[in-house]
Structures are given as structure tokens and as C-alpha cells.
Design a protein around this motif. Structure first.
Motif, PDB file in Angstrom:
ATOM      1  N   ASP A   1     -68.930  -6.212 -22.427  1.00 41.24           N
ATOM      2  CA  ASP A   1     -67.769  -7.102 -22.319  1.00 41.24           C
ATOM      3  C   ASP A   1     -66.472  -6.317 -22.442  1.00 41.24           C
ATOM      4  O   ASP A   1     -65.508  -6.549 -21.687  1.00 41.24           O
ATOM      5  CB  ASP A   1     -67.817  -8.182 -23.411  1.00 41.24           C
ATOM      6  CG  ASP A   1     -68.880  -9.248 -23.148  1.00 41.24           C
ATOM      7  OD1 ASP A   1     -69.363  -9.321 -22.004  1.00 41.24           O
ATOM      8  OD2 ASP A   1     -69.220  -9.987 -24.097  1.00 41.24           O
ATOM      9  N   VAL A   2     -66.433  -5.390 -23.389  1.00 42.25           N
ATOM     10  CA  VAL A   2     -65.244  -4.563 -23.583  1.00 42.25           C
ATOM     11  C   VAL A   2     -64.983  -3.715 -22.332  1.00 42.25           C
ATOM     12  O   VAL A   2     -63.845  -3.586 -21.874  1.00 42.25           O
ATOM     13  CB  VAL A   2     -65.408  -3.656 -24.822  1.00 42.25           C
ATOM     14  CG1 VAL A   2     -64.291  -2.613 -24.879  1.00 42.25           C
ATOM     15  CG2 VAL A   2     -65.412  -4.490 -26.093  1.00 42.25           C
ATOM     16  N   LYS A   3     -66.055  -3.148 -21.782  1.00 44.42           N
ATOM     17  CA  LYS A   3     -65.909  -2.323 -20.571  1.00 44.42           C
ATOM     18  C   LYS A   3     -65.378  -3.140 -19.398  1.00 44.42           C
ATOM     19  O   LYS A   3     -64.484  -2.709 -18.665  1.00 44.42           O
ATOM     20  CB  LYS A   3     -67.253  -1.694 -20.199  1.00 44.42           C
ATOM     21  CG  LYS A   3     -67.209  -0.788 -18.961  1.00 44.42           C
ATOM     22  CD  LYS A   3     -68.561  -0.133 -18.748  1.00 44.42           C
ATOM     23  CE  LYS A   3     -68.509   0.818 -17.560  1.00 44.42           C
ATOM     24  NZ  LYS A   3     -68.383   0.106 -16.277  1.00 44.42           N
ATOM     25  N   ARG A   4     -65.922  -4.361 -19.230  1.00 40.60           N
ATOM     26  CA  ARG A   4     -65.427  -5.216 -18.142  1.00 40.60           C
ATOM     27  C   ARG A   4     -63.958  -5.561 -18.340  1.00 40.60           C
ATOM     28  O   ARG A   4     -63.173  -5.553 -17.392  1.00 40.60           O
ATOM     29  CB  ARG A   4     -66.263  -6.503 -18.065  1.00 40.60           C
ATOM     30  CG  ARG A   4     -67.603  -6.332 -17.377  1.00 40.60           C
ATOM     31  CD  ARG A   4     -68.211  -7.693 -17.042  1.00 40.60           C
ATOM     32  NE  ARG A   4     -68.503  -8.456 -18.251  1.00 40.60           N
ATOM     33  CZ  ARG A   4     -69.635  -8.398 -18.919  1.00 40.60           C
ATOM     34  NH1 ARG A   4     -70.602  -7.619 -18.490  1.00 40.60           N
ATOM     35  NH2 ARG A   4     -69.822  -9.136 -20.006  1.00 40.60           N
ATOM     36  N   ALA A   5     -63.596  -5.861 -19.581  1.00 43.86           N
ATOM     37  CA  ALA A   5     -62.193  -6.201 -19.863  1.00 43.86           C
ATOM     38  C   ALA A   5     -61.281  -5.004 -19.599  1.00 43.86           C
ATOM     39  O   ALA A   5     -60.186  -5.156 -19.043  1.00 43.86           O
ATOM     40  CB  ALA A   5     -62.057  -6.646 -21.319  1.00 43.86           C
ATOM     41  N   ARG A   6     -61.753  -3.819 -20.003  1.00 48.12           N
ATOM     42  CA  ARG A   6     -60.948  -2.612 -19.779  1.00 48.12           C
ATOM     43  C   ARG A   6     -60.774  -2.340 -18.290  1.00 48.12           C
ATOM     44  O   ARG A   6     -59.683  -1.985 -17.828  1.00 48.12           O
ATOM     45  CB  ARG A   6     -61.617  -1.429 -20.471  1.00 48.12           C
ATOM     46  CG  ARG A   6     -60.798  -0.139 -20.419  1.00 48.12           C
ATOM     47  CD  ARG A   6     -61.383   0.941 -21.317  1.00 48.12           C
ATOM     48  NE  ARG A   6     -62.740   1.283 -20.917  1.00 48.12           N
ATOM     49  CZ  ARG A   6     -63.810   1.105 -21.661  1.00 48.12           C
ATOM     50  NH1 ARG A   6     -63.695   0.530 -22.864  1.00 48.12           N
ATOM     51  NH2 ARG A   6     -65.001   1.465 -21.236  1.00 48.12           N
ATOM     52  N   GLU A   7     -61.854  -2.517 -17.509  1.00 42.15           N
ATOM     53  CA  GLU A   7     -61.769  -2.281 -16.062  1.00 42.15           C
ATOM     54  C   GLU A   7     -60.877  -3.321 -15.385  1.00 42.15           C
ATOM     55  O   GLU A   7     -60.132  -3.002 -14.455  1.00 42.15           O
ATOM     56  CB  GLU A   7     -63.174  -2.307 -15.461  1.00 42.15           C
ATOM     57  CG  GLU A   7     -64.004  -1.088 -15.866  1.00 42.15           C
ATOM     58  CD  GLU A   7     -65.435  -1.183 -15.370  1.00 42.15           C
ATOM     59  OE1 GLU A   7     -65.843  -2.305 -14.951  1.00 42.15           O
ATOM     60  OE2 GLU A   7     -66.140  -0.158 -15.404  1.00 42.15           O
ATOM     61  N   TRP A   8     -60.975  -4.565 -15.856  1.00 41.89           N
ATOM     62  CA  TRP A   8     -60.098  -5.605 -15.289  1.00 41.89           C
ATOM     63  C   TRP A   8     -58.640  -5.277 -15.563  1.00 41.89           C
ATOM     64  O   TRP A   8     -57.775  -5.399 -14.684  1.00 41.89           O
ATOM     65  CB  TRP A   8     -60.451  -6.956 -15.904  1.00 41.89           C
ATOM     66  CG  TRP A   8     -59.558  -8.077 -15.423  1.00 41.89           C
ATOM     67  CD1 TRP A   8     -59.712  -8.820 -14.296  1.00 41.89           C
ATOM     68  CD2 TRP A   8     -58.359  -8.543 -16.057  1.00 41.89           C
ATOM     69  NE1 TRP A   8     -58.689  -9.731 -14.182  1.00 41.89           N
ATOM     70  CE2 TRP A   8     -57.833  -9.585 -15.245  1.00 41.89           C
ATOM     71  CE3 TRP A   8     -57.685  -8.192 -17.213  1.00 41.89           C
ATOM     72  CZ2 TRP A   8     -56.675 -10.260 -15.565  1.00 41.89           C
ATOM     73  CZ3 TRP A   8     -56.522  -8.866 -17.533  1.00 41.89           C
ATOM     74  CH2 TRP A   8     -56.025  -9.887 -16.732  1.00 41.89           C
ATOM     75  N   LEU A   9     -58.367  -4.845 -16.807  1.00 43.33           N
ATOM     76  CA  LEU A   9     -56.993  -4.509 -17.175  1.00 43.33           C
ATOM     77  C   LEU A   9     -56.482  -3.331 -16.354  1.00 43.33           C
ATOM     78  O   LEU A   9     -55.340  -3.339 -15.884  1.00 43.33           O
ATOM     79  CB  LEU A   9     -56.927  -4.172 -18.670  1.00 43.33           C
ATOM     80  CG  LEU A   9     -55.533  -3.884 -19.250  1.00 43.33           C
ATOM     81  CD1 LEU A   9     -54.621  -5.097 -19.064  1.00 43.33           C
ATOM     82  CD2 LEU A   9     -55.634  -3.523 -20.721  1.00 43.33           C
ATOM     83  N   LYS A  10     -57.352  -2.323 -16.157  1.00 42.92           N
ATOM     84  CA  LYS A  10     -56.949  -1.166 -15.348  1.00 42.92           C
ATOM     85  C   LYS A  10     -56.668  -1.590 -13.911  1.00 42.92           C
ATOM     86  O   LYS A  10     -55.693  -1.146 -13.293  1.00 42.92           O
ATOM     87  CB  LYS A  10     -58.041  -0.100 -15.358  1.00 42.92           C
ATOM     88  CG  LYS A  10     -57.671   1.163 -14.580  1.00 42.92           C
ATOM     89  CD  LYS A  10     -58.781   2.181 -14.629  1.00 42.92           C
ATOM     90  CE  LYS A  10     -58.349   3.481 -13.937  1.00 42.92           C
ATOM     91  NZ  LYS A  10     -57.942   3.273 -12.537  1.00 42.92           N
ATOM     92  N   SER A  11     -57.525  -2.481 -13.385  1.00 38.87           N
ATOM     93  CA  SER A  11     -57.316  -2.973 -12.023  1.00 38.87           C
ATOM     94  C   SER A  11     -55.988  -3.717 -11.904  1.00 38.87           C
ATOM     95  O   SER A  11     -55.230  -3.518 -10.942  1.00 38.87           O
ATOM     96  CB  SER A  11     -58.464  -3.894 -11.625  1.00 38.87           C
ATOM     97  OG  SER A  11     -58.250  -4.450 -10.353  1.00 38.87           O
ATOM     98  N   GLU A  12     -55.700  -4.551 -12.915  1.00 38.48           N
ATOM     99  CA  GLU A  12     -54.437  -5.279 -12.911  1.00 38.48           C
ATOM    100  C   GLU A  12     -53.249  -4.314 -13.016  1.00 38.48           C
ATOM    101  O   GLU A  12     -52.229  -4.486 -12.335  1.00 38.48           O
ATOM    102  CB  GLU A  12     -54.395  -6.280 -14.071  1.00 38.48           C
ATOM    103  CG  GLU A  12     -55.343  -7.456 -13.902  1.00 38.48           C
ATOM    104  CD  GLU A  12     -54.987  -8.303 -12.704  1.00 38.48           C
ATOM    105  OE1 GLU A  12     -53.842  -8.787 -12.635  1.00 38.48           O
ATOM    106  OE2 GLU A  12     -55.847  -8.474 -11.817  1.00 38.48           O
ATOM    107  N   ASN A  13     -53.397  -3.287 -13.855  1.00 35.05           N
ATOM    108  CA  ASN A  13     -52.323  -2.293 -13.997  1.00 35.05           C
ATOM    109  C   ASN A  13     -52.111  -1.531 -12.698  1.00 35.05           C
ATOM    110  O   ASN A  13     -50.979  -1.243 -12.312  1.00 35.05           O
ATOM    111  CB  ASN A  13     -52.652  -1.318 -15.130  1.00 35.05           C
ATOM    112  CG  ASN A  13     -52.438  -1.924 -16.500  1.00 35.05           C
ATOM    113  OD1 ASN A  13     -51.718  -2.913 -16.632  1.00 35.05           O
ATOM    114  ND2 ASN A  13     -53.054  -1.359 -17.522  1.00 35.05           N
ATOM    115  N   ASP A  14     -53.225  -1.197 -12.034  1.00 36.76           N
ATOM    116  CA  ASP A  14     -53.112  -0.483 -10.757  1.00 36.76           C
ATOM    117  C   ASP A  14     -52.389  -1.336  -9.722  1.00 36.76           C
ATOM    118  O   ASP A  14     -51.538  -0.845  -8.962  1.00 36.76           O
ATOM    119  CB  ASP A  14     -54.506  -0.095 -10.239  1.00 36.76           C
ATOM    120  CG  ASP A  14     -55.152   1.017 -11.059  1.00 36.76           C
ATOM    121  OD1 ASP A  14     -54.421   1.675 -11.831  1.00 36.76           O
ATOM    122  OD2 ASP A  14     -56.370   1.204 -10.927  1.00 36.76           O
ATOM    123  N   LEU A  15     -52.745  -2.628  -9.695  1.00 36.82           N
ATOM    124  CA  LEU A  15     -52.074  -3.534  -8.753  1.00 36.82           C
ATOM    125  C   LEU A  15     -50.586  -3.656  -9.073  1.00 36.82           C
ATOM    126  O   LEU A  15     -49.737  -3.655  -8.172  1.00 36.82           O
ATOM    127  CB  LEU A  15     -52.721  -4.918  -8.798  1.00 36.82           C
ATOM    128  CG  LEU A  15     -54.118  -5.045  -8.189  1.00 36.82           C
ATOM    129  CD1 LEU A  15     -54.709  -6.419  -8.470  1.00 36.82           C
ATOM    130  CD2 LEU A  15     -54.065  -4.788  -6.683  1.00 36.82           C
TER     131      LEU A  15
END
Length: 368
Positions: A125-139
Motif C-alpha cells: 500500500d505504501v509503495k502504491r501511494a508513493r508511486e501515485w504521488l511520484k506520478s502526480e508530481n511528474d505530471l
């Protein structure tokens, strides 16, 4: 109907029974890979698709779990994979060492199935949240970069539009804006190698300076046509009026700046260039009779670029000079009209000046 892809877990243990127990526990919910040594674990971790989580034993022959974890964290291809230690080592020092090396959790053997499943779920769950946050930051970063590029382009187009407005009233100047802007960039870049300008002449500084250069004659918009378009030499009275274009230009830029809440660095250069690019090193220029380093550097650079272009371009009252003749006049003006250091930089880059003049030559101008 789309099938949800299972997340991949790599289990690393040199004991077959431990691998079997963990595999049986996790396979209903996850895709499971196994490795019986540290070296094989490192190979699997790098292969596609990469594991989403690694359960790693500590006590293994040849390469222990601590070494494997260190190599995983040092490798850019695997450093983001979360690692949980699963080990019979239960001392607090062992746990601290694992966490210090980058493990996200520590599970003691013999395992408790409910604990393993809960810890695994939590870390995924933490990994998914971190990847989602990174994706949002990249966007977000991409959007910010896009907006900045659009703003930058708008700024450049606006500058060019204002500069061409002045040129419309003085049609003989042709590509004058593009040439002088390039000459300014060339001179400023040459100063990067000269003391005491090494630190001042950053790429950002040079970009802002060159960007501002096209506004140097914006004040000509306020000069009457009978003077601005006169084909012959101006009378003393007419020349006095012509000289006011320097202050007219800087005043117009100042008024524009007063209407925005945030000061723009390039407008400072634009004001300096517009107001003082007709000043001379020996103090005999206008509008304020400044001398030497009292003249802003931006204006000193513009002065040489502007004069070289005037000398090598056709005007209603003159033919274009050769680059050699223009060079001689500028050299003669060293420490009189022009900053001595800038004259030296000009001579070092004369070939580039000639290339710029040819690249942006006016049709039938005779620019050499």
C-alpha cells in the motif's frame, strides 16, 4: 472484463521449507518469485517485471541478506523496491542494522501468517501511494514546465512585437534587431572568460541580456517622422530631439514595469539598454554623459553591438562598410567610445560577428 494484475513478491531464502511456507501463504493473492541465494536474488530483482516487494532472509551462505540489501539500494534499477527482512535473528541490534541499511520492516521467524500478510499488505500500500504521488508530481512538473515554456515564448514574442513596432517606423533597419541581439549574446558570452566577469556572466544573465536587447530603440516610436525618416543629416535641433528616444524608451519600459506586481529581471536590462546605450566610455555620450564603469554593463555591450551594426548596414544616408572598416573604427574608439575590455572581446570574436551579419543580412544591404 479486465483482470487485475497481481503484484509480484520475491522471496529470498536458502532453506526450501521456508520458501515453501511463504509461497503457499502468498500465492493466492500475489505473483511469487523465489531465490535460494543472494546472487540469484540480485539477478531476479533487476529482471523485468521487477518485484514490487522483496522478503529477504539474513543468514545465507556466500552473500548474506545485509549485503544483498546494500547492493539493492545502491543499484538505481532496484533501489526503490521495498525490502522486508524475514529472519531468525531477533536481537534489537540486528533489527536496527537492517533498518539502517534501508529495510522497510523486520519479521521474526518462526513467522505468523497473519503478521506476514498484514506487513506485506501495508508495504505494498505504501509503495502504491508513493508511486501515485511520484506520478502526480511528474505530471505537475510537466505542467509547470509547459506553462513556463509558454510564458517564456509569450515574453519573447511580446518583446519582438514591441521592437518591430519601432522598426515599422524606421523601415531601413531590416534585420537590425536580430543582428544586434546576436552581437550582444556573443559579446556577453566572451566576457565569461574575462576577470572580473566570470561569476556575473551566467547563462541566465546572458539570456536575459540578449532577450532585452531588441528593446534598445523602442523610444524611437516617440520621434516625429520628419526626423526619424529624414534621408539626410539631421540638424542640431533635430538631433537634440532624436536623442530623446533614449529616455522615451526607458520611461515607457518603467511605466510597463510599474503596472506589474513582480519585478522582471529582463526589464531592468531593457531599461538600462534603452536609456544608456548611446553613452560613451569617455563621458561624451548621451543622455546623461556617464563615463567608464558608471555606464551599466548591459548598455556598454549594446553600444558596441549597435555601432557595429550601424556601420555595416545600409542607411538612407550611407552605404554599408566592410567588416574590416567597421573593425578599425571600433578599435579607434577603444577607451573613447567603447569599453576597452569589450573591444578586446569583439576582436576575439570578429569572425562570429561577420557570420551573424551574413546570416541576418538585409536584402540588397551589402552587409559584409
Amino acid at each position: 472484463m479486465l483482470t487485475e494484475t497481481k503484484e509480484t513478491i520475491l522471496i529470498v531464502d536458502d532453506v526450501a521449507e521456508n520458501l515453501h511456507i511463504l509461497s503457499e501463504l502468498l500465492m493466492p493473492s500475489y505473483r511469487v518469485l523465489v531465490a535460494t541465494s543472494g546472487l540469484s536474488a540480485l539477478r531476479i530483482a533487476e529482471a523485468a517485471p521487477k518485484p514490487d516487494l522483496i522478503l529477504l532472509d539474513v543468514m545465507m551462505p556466500e552473500v548474506d541478506g545485509y549485503t544483498v540489501l546494500s547492493q539493492i539500494k545502491q543499484n538505481p534499477a532496484t533501489q526503490d523496491i521495498p525490502v522486508i527482512f524475514v529472519t531468525a535473528l531477533s536481537e534489537s541490534d540486528d533489527e536496527e542494522k537492517g533498518l539502517r541499511l534501508g529495510a522497510v520492516d523486520y519479521i521474526a521467524k518462526p513467522i505468523k501468517p497473519a503478521v506476514v500478510l498484514a506487513r506485506v499488505r501495508t508495504q505494498l500500500d505504501v509503495k502504491r501511494a508513493r508511486e501515485w504521488l511520484k506520478s502526480e508530481n511528474d505530471l505537475l512538473e510537466a505542467e509547470v514546465a509547459k506553462r513556463m515554456a509558454e510564458n517564456d515564448l509569450t515574453q519573447q514574442v511580446s518583446i519582438r512585437a514591441l521592437a518591430h513596432l519601432a522598426e515599422i517606423r524606421d523601415p531601413e533597419t531590416g534585420n537590425h534587431i536580430r543582428r544586434t541581439q546576436s552581437y550582444v549574446h556573443c559579446l556577453a558570452s566572451g566576457l565569461k572568460e574575462r576577470s572580473p566577469y566570470e561569476e556575473l556572466m551566467t547563462d541566465r544573465y546572458i539570456d536575459l541580456l540578449a532577450r532585452s536587447a531588441p528593446l534598445h530603440d523602442i523610444g524611437k516610436v516617440g520621434i516625429p517622422d520628419y526626423i526619424l525618416l529624414k534621408p539626410g543629416k539631421l540638424t542640431e535641433e533635430e538631433f537634440t530631439i532624436m536623442k530623446t528616444h533614449a529616455k522615451l524608451g526607458s520611461d515607457a519600459i518603467q511605466k510597463a514595469e510599474d503596472e506589474v506586481s513582480t519585478p522582471l529581471p529582463f526589464l531592468l536590462f531593457a531599461k538600462e539598454i534603452a536609456h544608456w546605450h548611446h553613452e560613451k566610455w569617455d563621458g561624451s555620450g548621451y543622455p546623461d554623459g556617464l563615463a567608464g564603469e558608471a555606464i551599466p554593463l548591459s548598455a556598454r555591450i549594446m553600444a558596441l553591438a549597435d555601432v557595429y551594426d550601424a556601420l555595416t548596414s545600409v542607411r538612407p544616408y550611407k552605404v554599408a562598410m566592410s567588416s574590416e572598416a567597421a573593425r578599425d573604427i571600433i578599435v579607434a574608439g577603444k577607451a573613447k567610445h567603447f569599453d576597452p575590455t569589450l573591444v578586446e572581446v569583439f576582436l576575439e570574436n570578429l569572425d562570429e560577428f561577420v557570420a551573424i551579419g551574413n546570416r541576418f543580412a538585409d536584402v540588397d544591404s551589402g552587409t559584409a
